[in-house]
Design an enzyme around this catalytic site. Structure first.
Site, PDB file in Angstrom:
ATOM      1  N   ARG A  78       0.825  -1.211   0.000  1.00  0.00           N
ATOM      2  CA  ARG A  78       0.000   0.000   0.000  1.00  0.00           C
ATOM      3  C   ARG A  78       0.867   1.271   0.000  1.00  0.00           C
ATOM      4  O   ARG A  78       0.554   2.251  -0.663  1.00  0.00           O
ATOM      5  CB  ARG A  78      -0.907   0.040   1.227  1.00  0.00           C
ATOM      6  CG  ARG A  78      -1.844  -1.140   1.393  1.00  0.00           C
ATOM      7  CD  ARG A  78      -2.998  -1.152   0.420  1.00  0.00           C
ATOM      8  NE  ARG A  78      -3.901  -2.254   0.748  1.00  0.00           N
ATOM      9  CZ  ARG A  78      -3.895  -3.440   0.153  1.00  0.00           C
ATOM     10  NH1 ARG A  78      -3.037  -3.706  -0.816  1.00  0.00           N
ATOM     11  NH2 ARG A  78      -4.752  -4.392   0.510  1.00  0.00           N
ATOM     12  N   ASP A  83       2.552   6.151  -2.481  1.00  0.00           N
ATOM     13  CA  ASP A  83       3.683   7.003  -2.826  1.00  0.00           C
ATOM     14  C   ASP A  83       3.649   7.362  -4.305  1.00  0.00           C
ATOM     15  O   ASP A  83       3.708   8.536  -4.682  1.00  0.00           O
ATOM     16  CB  ASP A  83       4.997   6.292  -2.482  1.00  0.00           C
ATOM     17  CG  ASP A  83       6.223   7.157  -2.770  1.00  0.00           C
ATOM     18  OD1 ASP A  83       6.163   8.367  -2.482  1.00  0.00           O
ATOM     19  OD2 ASP A  83       7.231   6.619  -3.270  1.00  0.00           O
ATOM     20  N   GLY A  88       4.630  10.936  -7.653  1.00  0.00           N
ATOM     21  CA  GLY A  88       5.476   9.944  -8.288  1.00  0.00           C
ATOM     22  C   GLY A  88       6.205   9.083  -7.268  1.00  0.00           C
ATOM     23  O   GLY A  88       6.108   9.284  -6.053  1.00  0.00           O
ATOM     24  N   GLU A  90       8.834   8.672  -5.455  1.00  0.00           N
ATOM     25  CA  GLU A  90      10.021   9.393  -4.970  1.00  0.00           C
ATOM     26  C   GLU A  90      10.067   9.478  -3.457  1.00  0.00           C
ATOM     27  O   GLU A  90      10.832  10.252  -2.897  1.00  0.00           O
ATOM     28  CB  GLU A  90      10.094  10.791  -5.607  1.00  0.00           C
ATOM     29  CG  GLU A  90       8.761  11.493  -5.782  1.00  0.00           C
ATOM     30  CD  GLU A  90       8.138  11.889  -4.474  1.00  0.00           C
ATOM     31  OE1 GLU A  90       7.229  11.167  -4.024  1.00  0.00           O
ATOM     32  OE2 GLU A  90       8.565  12.902  -3.902  1.00  0.00           O
ATOM     33  N   GLU A 104       2.495  13.768   4.556  1.00  0.00           N
ATOM     34  CA  GLU A 104       1.473  13.144   3.719  1.00  0.00           C
ATOM     35  C   GLU A 104       0.747  12.031   4.472  1.00  0.00           C
ATOM     36  O   GLU A 104      -0.395  11.686   4.156  1.00  0.00           O
ATOM     37  CB  GLU A 104       2.104  12.577   2.446  1.00  0.00           C
ATOM     38  CG  GLU A 104       2.609  13.634   1.490  1.00  0.00           C
ATOM     39  CD  GLU A 104       3.229  13.035   0.237  1.00  0.00           C
ATOM     40  OE1 GLU A 104       2.894  11.880  -0.111  1.00  0.00           O
ATOM     41  OE2 GLU A 104       4.056  13.717  -0.406  1.00  0.00           O
ATOM     42  N   HIS A 211      -6.005  -5.931  -3.670  1.00  0.00           N
ATOM     43  CA  HIS A 211      -6.914  -6.126  -2.537  1.00  0.00           C
ATOM     44  C   HIS A 211      -7.096  -7.596  -2.180  1.00  0.00           C
ATOM     45  O   HIS A 211      -7.899  -7.923  -1.314  1.00  0.00           O
ATOM     46  CB  HIS A 211      -8.278  -5.494  -2.840  1.00  0.00           C
ATOM     47  CG  HIS A 211      -8.277  -4.004  -2.762  1.00  0.00           C
ATOM     48  ND1 HIS A 211      -9.340  -3.224  -3.136  1.00  0.00           N
ATOM     49  CD2 HIS A 211      -7.311  -3.135  -2.338  1.00  0.00           C
ATOM     50  CE1 HIS A 211      -9.048  -1.942  -2.959  1.00  0.00           C
ATOM     51  NE2 HIS A 211      -7.820  -1.868  -2.474  1.00  0.00           N
ATOM     52  N   THR A 212      -6.332  -8.465  -2.824  1.00  0.00           N
ATOM     53  CA  THR A 212      -6.368  -9.875  -2.449  1.00  0.00           C
ATOM     54  C   THR A 212      -5.655 -10.119  -1.121  1.00  0.00           C
ATOM     55  O   THR A 212      -5.795 -11.189  -0.519  1.00  0.00           O
ATOM     56  CB  THR A 212      -5.740 -10.751  -3.555  1.00  0.00           C
ATOM     57  OG1 THR A 212      -5.970 -12.130  -3.269  1.00  0.00           O
ATOM     58  CG2 THR A 212      -4.247 -10.502  -3.681  1.00  0.00           C
ATOM     59  N   ASP A 261      -9.903 -10.109   1.481  1.00  0.00           N
ATOM     60  CA  ASP A 261     -10.224 -11.349   0.766  1.00  0.00           C
ATOM     61  C   ASP A 261     -10.350 -12.470   1.787  1.00  0.00           C
ATOM     62  O   ASP A 261      -9.356 -13.063   2.196  1.00  0.00           O
ATOM     63  CB  ASP A 261      -9.129 -11.675  -0.254  1.00  0.00           C
ATOM     64  CG  ASP A 261      -9.296 -13.058  -0.868  1.00  0.00           C
ATOM     65  OD1 ASP A 261     -10.389 -13.647  -0.744  1.00  0.00           O
ATOM     66  OD2 ASP A 261      -8.328 -13.552  -1.480  1.00  0.00           O
TER      67      ASP A 261
END
Length: 360
Positions: A78, A83, A88, A90, A104, A211-212, A261
């Site tokens: 994730r 990121d 980008g 970075e 962030e 998302h598995t 899942d």
């Protein structure tokens, strides 16, 4: 953990799953696969002469980490997504912020990124820099950790072009919100949001397969449970199970977690798509991939053919992993993944607890 035994699967669903499931070995993808062009400044052998053991160092440490907590594989994957989608690939997602800039990590879409995963990235940086010196960027470490998170969860292995540099700017909240679509978005909105990154329809369906693995919270499914009625595209048994975990609107701020899942929660495979075919996707952004005519056929193909999914997922990861990368003399190689070089360190993270946005 382990709520896969709690969701009943009807006989019809079982037959459908059995017919779709193909047992396929772990896929090793060579450089001859349909890789996107390599961005200038990146290369397949970037560290061969200056840090030849970087990939072994990272993989060996992650094997130990996942042995203790396999759920951190999804968390590292994730981080790479969050990121790359903003500014980008970075490493700006790793920065803790300064007195004048908010990290962030504190933006709504990032609040559920696990703190342990950020610590792992810095631990990897320490191991690599202690062996090779400060020559490997945090951005490359994130990309390699994400690849190994997939592979060590029984997903595909693929080579990565390396040579990214670390960014020196922190994205604003508006930039983050514009680039990270929430789980309540339908397929149309996701395609529109990601179109500026040149992601195709196939890319969007393939990236959703991440998302598995991983887990989520009540707020991410609130739009499906607490509208005027329960989303009719959701399997009734799944809906009743989720209502036990998230009984009302007050629960959306709870820390209750459930697996993305439930069939194979810690294995990177194609069961996510089988879930969608059986109307057992969690998010609107998940289940609408099977509802929308533009993406339904791809969902069905991925559900029937795990190798095909792996191939398209790898193509997407290599494409995403080169978004707006910094190379050459741009950016820097951070001595601490959480702070830019030569700045007065003042952490603004963690100080805020807020609503949950998506998965981790």
């Amino acid at each position: 953990m382990g709520c896969d035994n709690n969701i009943g699967v009807s006989l019809a669903s079982f037959v459908l799953v059995s017919s779709l499931l193909l047992l396929s070995p772990i896929l090793y993808v060579s450089e001859a696969q349909n890789y996107p062009p390599i961005v200038k400044g990146l290369s397949w052998d970037f560290y061969d002469s200056i840090c030849p053991d970087v990939e072994h160092i990272i993989r060996n440490h992650l094997k130990k980490v996942f042995k203790e907590n396999v759920g951190l594989a999804a968390a590292l994957l994730r981080i790479h997504f969050h990121d790359c989608f903003v500014l980008g690939c970075e490493g700006s997602i790793l920065l803790d912020g300064t007195a004048g800039e908010t990290s962030e990590k504190l933006a709504a879409p990032n609040l559920n990124l696990r703190r342990e995963a950020f610590k792992i990235v810095n631990d990897l940086r320490k191991l690599v820099h202690s062996r090779c010196g400060r020559v490997v960027s945090c951005a490359d470490i994130v990309a390699l950790a994400a690849r190994d998170a997939v592979h060590l969860s029984k997903g595909p292995y693929y080579n990565i072009p390396l040579g990214r540099r670390d960014g020196v700017r922190i994205a604003t909240s508006d930039e983050i919100l514009a680039d990270l679509p929430p789980p309540s978005f339908n397929t149309t909105l996701i395609l529109i949001t990601l179109a500026p990154k040149n992601f195709t329809t196939t890319d969007v369906v393939a990236l959703s397969g991440a998302h598995t693995i991983g887990r989520s919270h009540c707020i991410s499914i609130a739009d499906r449970l607490f509208g005027s009625s329960i989303d009719p595209t959701m399997d009734p048994e799944l809906a009743q199970h989720l209502l036990k975990l998230c009984p009302d609107l007050a629960s959306i701020n709870s820390t209750t977690a459930f697996m993305m899942d439930p069939r194979t929660p810690n294995t990177f495979d194609n069961k996510y798509y089988i879930n969608l075919v059986n109307h057992q996707g969690l998010f609107t952004s998940d289940q609408d991939l099977y509802t929308d005519n533009r993406t339904r056929d791809l969902v069905t193909k991925f559900a029937a053919n795990q190798t095909f999914f792996f191939e398209k997922f790898v193509e997407f990861m290599l494409k995403m992993g080169q978004l707006s990368v910094l190379t050459g003399d741009a950016g820097e190689i951070r001595a601490n993944c959480s702070a830019r070089n030569n700045e007065t360190y003042f952490s603004t993270y963690p100080v805020v607890e807020g609503k949950k946005w998506a998965t981790y």
